[in-house]
Scaffold this motif. Structure first.
Motif, mmCIF file in Angstrom:
data_model
loop_
_atom_site.group_PDB
_atom_site.id
_atom_site.type_symbol
_atom_site.label_atom_id
_atom_site.label_comp_id
_atom_site.label_asym_id
_atom_site.label_seq_id
_atom_site.Cartn_x
_atom_site.Cartn_y
_atom_site.Cartn_z
ATOM 1 N N VAL A 135 0.864 -1.242 -0.043
ATOM 2 C CA VAL A 135 -0.092 0.068 0.024
ATOM 3 C C VAL A 135 0.870 1.208 -0.055
ATOM 4 N N ASP A 136 2.089 1.381 0.651
ATOM 5 C CA ASP A 136 2.861 2.488 0.608
ATOM 6 C C ASP A 136 4.054 2.410 -0.531
ATOM 7 N N GLY A 137 3.673 1.710 -1.707
ATOM 8 C CA GLY A 137 4.375 1.684 -2.824
ATOM 9 C C GLY A 137 5.596 1.083 -2.973
ATOM 10 N N PHE A 138 5.842 -0.200 -2.293
ATOM 11 C CA PHE A 138 7.158 -0.935 -2.311
ATOM 12 C C PHE A 138 6.805 -1.982 -3.108
ATOM 13 N N ILE A 139 8.040 -2.559 -3.944
ATOM 14 C CA ILE A 139 7.707 -3.770 -4.580
ATOM 15 C C ILE A 139 8.963 -4.929 -4.181
ATOM 16 N N THR A 140 9.623 -4.601 -2.890
ATOM 17 C CA THR A 140 10.452 -5.347 -2.453
ATOM 18 C C THR A 140 10.381 -5.297 -0.759
ATOM 19 N N ALA A 188 11.756 -5.809 -27.371
ATOM 20 C CA ALA A 188 10.841 -6.970 -26.568
ATOM 21 C C ALA A 188 9.678 -7.050 -27.472
ATOM 22 N N ARG A 189 9.043 -5.827 -28.130
ATOM 23 C CA ARG A 189 8.049 -5.994 -28.825
ATOM 24 C C ARG A 189 8.158 -6.888 -30.107
ATOM 25 N N ALA A 190 9.282 -6.665 -30.872
ATOM 26 C CA ALA A 190 9.722 -7.820 -31.851
ATOM 27 C C ALA A 190 9.788 -9.318 -31.484
ATOM 28 N N GLN A 191 10.394 -9.663 -30.302
ATOM 29 C CA GLN A 191 10.189 -10.941 -29.725
ATOM 30 C C GLN A 191 8.961 -11.305 -29.251
ATOM 31 N N ALA A 192 8.153 -10.363 -28.957
ATOM 32 C CA ALA A 192 6.563 -10.792 -28.292
ATOM 33 C C ALA A 192 5.592 -11.091 -29.391
ATOM 34 N N GLY A 193 5.932 -10.498 -30.778
ATOM 35 C CA GLY A 193 4.998 -10.909 -31.939
ATOM 36 C C GLY A 193 3.450 -9.927 -31.715
ATOM 37 N N ASP A 194 2.584 -10.699 -31.654
ATOM 38 C CA ASP A 194 1.295 -9.999 -31.436
ATOM 39 C C ASP A 194 0.892 -10.196 -29.878
ATOM 40 N N LYS A 195 1.822 -10.713 -28.967
ATOM 41 C CA LYS A 195 1.441 -10.708 -27.640
ATOM 42 C C LYS A 195 2.027 -9.609 -27.008
ATOM 43 N N ASP A 196 1.717 -9.571 -25.548
ATOM 44 C CA ASP A 196 2.253 -8.154 -24.962
ATOM 45 C C ASP A 196 3.619 -8.212 -24.442
ATOM 46 N N VAL A 197 3.927 -7.070 -23.916
ATOM 47 C CA VAL A 197 5.455 -7.081 -23.332
ATOM 48 C C VAL A 197 5.157 -6.616 -21.932
ATOM 49 N N ALA A 198 5.794 -7.423 -21.179
ATOM 50 C CA ALA A 198 5.535 -7.227 -19.560
ATOM 51 C C ALA A 198 6.800 -6.525 -18.975
ATOM 52 N N LEU A 199 6.781 -5.429 -18.373
ATOM 53 C CA LEU A 199 7.976 -4.813 -17.827
ATOM 54 C C LEU A 199 7.886 -5.125 -16.370
ATOM 55 N N MET A 200 9.089 -5.591 -15.864
ATOM 56 C CA MET A 200 9.431 -5.955 -14.443
ATOM 57 C C MET A 200 10.496 -4.962 -13.783
ATOM 58 N N GLY A 201 10.351 -4.555 -12.790
ATOM 59 C CA GLY A 201 11.371 -3.676 -11.996
ATOM 60 C C GLY A 201 10.757 -2.104 -11.847
ATOM 61 N N GLY A 202 10.835 -1.494 -10.977
ATOM 62 C CA GLY A 202 10.603 -0.084 -11.101
ATOM 63 C C GLY A 202 11.451 0.875 -11.692
ATOM 64 N N GLY A 203 12.700 0.673 -11.992
ATOM 65 C CA GLY A 203 13.398 1.497 -12.886
ATOM 66 C C GLY A 203 12.959 1.321 -14.448
ATOM 67 N N ARG A 210 11.137 0.883 -4.208
ATOM 68 C CA ARG A 210 9.813 1.390 -4.602
ATOM 69 C C ARG A 210 9.438 1.212 -5.979
ATOM 70 N N PHE A 211 8.169 1.082 -5.999
ATOM 71 C CA PHE A 211 7.638 0.611 -7.457
ATOM 72 C C PHE A 211 7.923 1.871 -8.290
ATOM 73 N N PHE A 212 7.679 3.036 -8.216
ATOM 74 C CA PHE A 212 7.794 4.081 -9.407
ATOM 75 C C PHE A 212 8.639 5.093 -8.759
#
Length: 197
Positions: free
Chosen positions: A12-17, A123-138, A166-168
């Motif tokens: 809730v306070d914005g941390f991802i770790t 990442a878009r090229a590798q994903a083709g017509d699927k989504d790209v998922a970003l991981m990590g706050g940076g 922090r996430f963002f």
């Protein structure tokens, strides 16, 4: 072409770790942000070993099935121990954005050293017509700042961690979001937003 999305568990306070994330212990100390992956009795159809509540399984599997490639930053890569060749998704390849070489070459990992725009394009090229998922706050912050993110999914866990990664990070300007869906589940609330352009 699919979407570029950020989907992470967050306090809730914005941390991802939890406190003190580090190599081999990427979730830090005292973090409970991923307990919902294993607290239910409904197996994931995408990730072996995940047993979620039924509402969480519906949300998680729908998003995970859309992923064609993941994009991670160097902190997330190092802390998560993927240097041995693994990836965060069971079928999708991983793109790593970093100025430093990876510890070894692996067939499901691609290094991009020329910035977030080129990394998202790869990442878009590798994903083709699927989504790209970003991981990590940076990575998430850099992609948001560059106007490259279409969706933000917060798996918000009802805990105040008080410290961690922090996430963002700081953005150059605000980013408007439009709520698409909110799903309450045991131990987590899934919030799905579209980025407003």
């Amino acid at each position: 072409m699919g979407s570029v999305l950020v989907a992470l568990s967050v306090s809730v306070d914005g941390f991802i770790t939890g406190r003190d994330p580090r190599a081999g212990h990427g979730l830090g100390d005292g973090g409970r942000l991923f307990d919902w992956y294993f607290d239910g009795d409904t197996p994931s159809a995408v990730f072996d070993g995940f047993s979620l509540s039924e509402p969480s399984r519906r949300v998680f599997d729908a998003a995970a099935a859309r992923v064609g490639a993941t994009l991670v930053g160097r902190h997330t890569y190092d802390d998560s121990g993927w240097g041995t060749g693994g990836t965060p998704h069971p079928t999708a390849p991983m793109v790593v954005v970093s100025h430093r070489p990876l510890p070894a070459d692996h067939d499901r990992q691609t290094l991009v050293t020329t910035g977030i725009e080129d990394a998202v394009a790869e990442a878009r090229a590798q994903a083709g017509d699927k989504d790209v998922a970003l991981m990590g706050g940076g990575v998430a912050t850099a992609a948001l700042a560059a106007g490259l993110v279409d969706e933000v999914v917060l798996h918000q866990v009802p805990v105040l961690l008080g410290a961690g990664r922090r996430f963002f990070q700081e953005l150059p300007e605000h980013v408007d979001l439009r709520l698409l869906e909110a799903v309450a589940a045991p131990g987590v609330t899934h919030l799905h937003y579209a980025v407003v352009r």
